[in-house]
Design a protein around this motif. Structure first.
Motif, PDB file in Angstrom:
ATOM      1  N   THR A  90      -0.872  -9.471   0.349  1.00 14.44           N
ATOM      2  CA  THR A  90      -1.410  -8.124   0.161  1.00 14.44           C
ATOM      3  C   THR A  90      -2.025  -8.028  -1.229  1.00 14.44           C
ATOM      4  O   THR A  90      -1.444  -8.484  -2.212  1.00 14.44           O
ATOM      5  CB  THR A  90      -0.296  -7.074   0.323  1.00 14.44           C
ATOM      6  OG1 THR A  90       0.258  -7.187   1.636  1.00 14.44           O
ATOM      7  CG2 THR A  90      -0.823  -5.670   0.123  1.00 14.44           C
ATOM      8  N   ILE A  92      -3.383  -5.665  -4.284  1.00 13.34           N
ATOM      9  CA  ILE A  92      -3.246  -4.327  -4.865  1.00 13.34           C
ATOM     10  C   ILE A  92      -4.185  -4.248  -6.058  1.00 13.34           C
ATOM     11  O   ILE A  92      -4.158  -5.117  -6.935  1.00 13.34           O
ATOM     12  CB  ILE A  92      -1.790  -4.055  -5.302  1.00 13.34           C
ATOM     13  CG1 ILE A  92      -0.863  -4.168  -4.091  1.00 13.34           C
ATOM     14  CG2 ILE A  92      -1.674  -2.680  -5.952  1.00 13.34           C
ATOM     15  CD1 ILE A  92       0.621  -4.135  -4.425  1.00 13.34           C
ATOM     16  N   ALA A  97      -4.374  -0.654  -1.817  1.00 16.39           N
ATOM     17  CA  ALA A  97      -3.889  -1.957  -1.367  1.00 16.39           C
ATOM     18  C   ALA A  97      -4.542  -2.294  -0.031  1.00 16.39           C
ATOM     19  O   ALA A  97      -4.899  -1.407   0.742  1.00 16.39           O
ATOM     20  CB  ALA A  97      -2.375  -1.934  -1.220  1.00 16.39           C
ATOM     21  N   GLN A  99      -4.452  -5.600   3.192  1.00 18.92           N
ATOM     22  CA  GLN A  99      -3.954  -6.854   3.730  1.00 18.92           C
ATOM     23  C   GLN A  99      -4.965  -7.362   4.742  1.00 18.92           C
ATOM     24  O   GLN A  99      -5.267  -6.680   5.717  1.00 18.92           O
ATOM     25  CB  GLN A  99      -2.601  -6.668   4.419  1.00 18.92           C
ATOM     26  CG  GLN A  99      -2.078  -7.901   5.134  1.00 18.92           C
ATOM     27  CD  GLN A  99      -1.840  -9.071   4.199  1.00 18.92           C
ATOM     28  OE1 GLN A  99      -1.066  -8.940   3.249  1.00 18.92           O
ATOM     29  NE2 GLN A  99      -2.483 -10.192   4.438  1.00 18.92           N
TER      30      GLN A  99
END
Length: 114
Positions: A90, A92, A97, A99
């Motif tokens: 993921t 950030i 954020a 994924q």
């Protein structure tokens, strides 16, 4: 001229199978159409359609969908159970954020949160 987005079309080998993944992911109902096409309705946006093609995906998509979720990790786990795959960790940053993911035919999409 005023144009309006009607649908986003994904080339795939198995539209009937792939539409069911996306329908479950997006909480919609799959619709199978003539000539092997399938789609899901995206309220307020049109349709996400799946068109049969003979070849498999071999390179990165030039376009992908960002799917907003409340909790990325929960969304990832549910998508993996449906047949998706996580790509990397993921990320950030100052925008939030995200994924990166692959659907069952290898098409890229992202789960995003603010």
């Amino acid at each position: 001229m005023r144009a309006q987005l009607r649908q986003i079309v994904v080339d795939c080998r198995e539209p009937k199978a792939l539409v069911r993944f996306w329908a479950q992911l997006l909480g919609s109902e799959p619709v199978d159409r003539a000539r092997g096409w399938s789609h899901v309705e995206l309220p307020g946006l049109g349709q996400l359609a799946f068109q049969p093609v003979p070849e498999s995906k071999v390179v990165k998509n030039r376009l992908h969908l960002d799917i907003a979720v409340d909790d990325i990790e929960t969304a990832v786990n549910e998508a993996v159970e449906l047949g998706a795959a996580r790509v990397g960790a993921t990320v950030i940053d100052d925008q939030g954020a995200f994924q990166s993911m692959l659907d069952p035919e290898g098409n890229e999409f992202c789960f995003v949160s603010a």
